[in-house]
Structures are given as C-alpha cells and as structure tokens.
Design a protein around this motif. Structure first.
Motif, short mmCIF file in Angstrom:
data_model
loop_
_atom_site.label_atom_id
_atom_site.label_comp_id
_atom_site.label_asym_id
_atom_site.label_seq_id
_atom_site.Cartn_x
_atom_site.Cartn_y
_atom_site.Cartn_z
N ARG A 12 -1.65 -11.99 4.39
CA ARG A 12 -1.44 -12.53 3.04
C ARG A 12 -0.66 -11.46 2.28
O ARG A 12 -1.22 -10.44 1.87
CB ARG A 12 -2.79 -12.80 2.38
N PRO A 13 0.65 -11.65 2.07
CA PRO A 13 1.46 -10.59 1.46
C PRO A 13 1.04 -10.29 0.02
O PRO A 13 0.37 -11.10 -0.63
CB PRO A 13 2.88 -11.17 1.50
N LEU A 14 1.45 -9.15 -0.45
CA LEU A 14 1.24 -8.74 -1.84
C LEU A 14 2.59 -8.72 -2.54
O LEU A 14 3.55 -8.13 -2.03
CB LEU A 14 0.60 -7.35 -1.90
N ALA A 15 2.68 -9.35 -3.69
CA ALA A 15 3.92 -9.30 -4.45
C ALA A 15 4.15 -7.87 -4.93
O ALA A 15 3.24 -7.20 -5.41
CB ALA A 15 3.86 -10.26 -5.64
N ALA A 16 5.39 -7.41 -4.81
CA ALA A 16 5.73 -6.03 -5.17
C ALA A 16 5.38 -5.71 -6.61
O ALA A 16 5.10 -4.56 -6.96
CB ALA A 16 7.21 -5.79 -4.91
N GLN A 17 5.39 -6.72 -7.46
CA GLN A 17 5.06 -6.54 -8.88
C GLN A 17 3.73 -5.82 -9.08
O GLN A 17 3.54 -5.06 -10.04
CB GLN A 17 5.02 -7.91 -9.56
N ALA A 18 2.79 -6.08 -8.16
CA ALA A 18 1.44 -5.54 -8.32
C ALA A 18 1.41 -4.01 -8.28
O ALA A 18 0.50 -3.39 -8.86
CB ALA A 18 0.52 -6.09 -7.24
N PHE A 19 2.38 -3.39 -7.61
CA PHE A 19 2.37 -1.93 -7.47
C PHE A 19 2.66 -1.20 -8.78
O PHE A 19 2.26 -0.06 -8.96
CB PHE A 19 3.39 -1.49 -6.42
N GLY A 20 3.37 -1.87 -9.70
CA GLY A 20 3.80 -1.19 -10.91
C GLY A 20 2.98 -1.49 -12.14
O GLY A 20 3.20 -0.89 -13.20
#
Length: 240
Positions: A163-171
C-alpha cells in the motif's frame, strides 16, 4: 480489568503495508478477551490519515490503546490526542515532535537501506490536472529491506501487495504530539533496514517512553508477534 473497562486496541499499520501486517498479533489480543480494530490507513497525507484514524477512535465507546507501526507511529502521534486514547504503543515507528515532519526527523540520521530502494510513481489527483507521487519499495528488494526474518514466500506476497504512501506525507508537520500527555511505549527493531533504528531510539527517548529492543526486521509484528503482544499487554495493564 473488567470487560466494561477493558480498552479497545486500535492497530495502525504503516507505509508499504496494510492491516494484515498485524495478522499474527491480533489472535494473541483476541485470546486475552480484548476488543481489536485494525483499520485501513489511506496513506495519502499525515494530516488526513491522522484525521481518519481519529474518526475511528471517536466512534469507539470506552478507552483506547493506540498502536502504530512505522509511519503509523507518526499517525498515532497526531490522532492520539483524542480524549479516549489512554496509551500509545510505537512499533519500529516515528515519534514526531509537534511541528516536525517525517523528512526532518529522518534527516538527522544516516539513511537506511530503504532510501536507495524507493520507487516514485505518479498518480492522478482527483479534480486536478496535476499528479501526485506514490512512494513504494522496489519489489525485488522488499523482502531483504522490509521483512528479512519473515518467511520468504510471505515476504514476496507482501512485496507485490504494498500500500504505497503519497510523497506528500513526508513533508507535513505534525500539528500535535500525543506522547506529551499520554503514557507511551516503544519497540525498537534493532535489525531494521527500513528505518534507521537510531531514528526510533531518538524519538522514544525524547518522548520519555518505556522502551524495549527486539532484534528484528522492520515487520516485527509478523516476525515476533508474541513480543509485540506482550508490549501491548503491558500498556493495557498500566492504564488499568
């Protein structure tokens, strides 16, 4: 502890995984007579994911022990401010400070093996001509990095069902840090190649958590379910 006061255990999975990562822990908890909820985390944004888990928690009548694995640790850090959350348990997880992002916390430490194995894939954003970016783990490298001490056949299944994680979550910065007001427990996976174990140790020590270390891969719930269940039991007993 009576059935009426026994807490519900809410199990929050992390990135690149789903609630089935708790498949070996859940029977242990159910055998204790505990109520368990293992929701599907959207993995789209830290703020949105935390809001979703908070909505799950609010629907539960009675006390909650909130358990977060990996990225799920960041999620429970925010969602754990809900009034009926009585304890937090972090499993190889991120314990963010208020105002801190995943990227900022990780950036203080050397990269794990995960960094070089990430795959970025565009996905359509609803109602927009722009695209988002999904982050996943290279399928061939997933077993060694994520699940080295889990049966290889199972690790291969997990690799192709991420289940991928959207890159937005890292910032995104955490708007709250529930560990400041809730008793917390942390498990460090000392053989972790997904998150640098020092990231886990730092967050737990900063939060003043009760901490244990298990020589395990990142997927400690599948590799060492009894150790994980025992830590959750410790939290349950402490708030009783």
């Amino acid at each position: 502890m009576s059935q009426t006061t026994a807490p519900t255990i809410v199990l929050v999975h992390g990135a690149f995984a789903d609630a089935s990562s708790y498949a070996r822990v859940i029977p242990e908890l159910l055998a204790d007579g505990l109520k368990v909820v293992a929701p599907a985390v959207p993995n789209r944004s830290l703020i949105g994911d935390a809001a979703y888990i908070a909505s799950v928690v609010r629907r539960i009548d009675g006390p909650v022990v909130l358990v977060g694995h990996s990225y799920g640790g960041a999620v429970i850090t925010v969602a754990g401010v809900e009034d009926n959350v009585k304890a937090l348990v972090y499993l190889a997880g991120y314990a963010l400070e208020e105002g801190e992002s995943l990227g900022e916390l990780q950036g203080r430490f050397p990269d794990s093996d995960l960094a070089a194995a990430l795959v970025f894939t565009p996905f359509p954003l609803e109602g927009s001509t722009e695209t988002g970016s999904d982050v996943s783990v290279d399928v061939a490298r997933f077993p060694a990095i994520f699940a080295a001490d889990v049966e290889h056949d199972l690790a291969e299944v997990l690799a192709v069902s991420q289940r991928p994680l959207a890159a937005q979550a890292f910032g995104e910065a955490a708007p709250a840090a529930a560990w400041k007001s809730k008793p917390s427990w942390g498990l460090v996976s000392s053989a972790d190649h997904t998150i640098n174990p020092d990231v886990e140790r730092f967050g737990y020590e900063r939060a003043g958590m009760t901490t244990i270390e298990v020589e395990s891969s990142h997927l400690v719930m599948l590799a060492h379910p009894k150790r994980v269940a025992d830590l959750i039991r410790e939290a349950v007993q402490a708030i009783g």
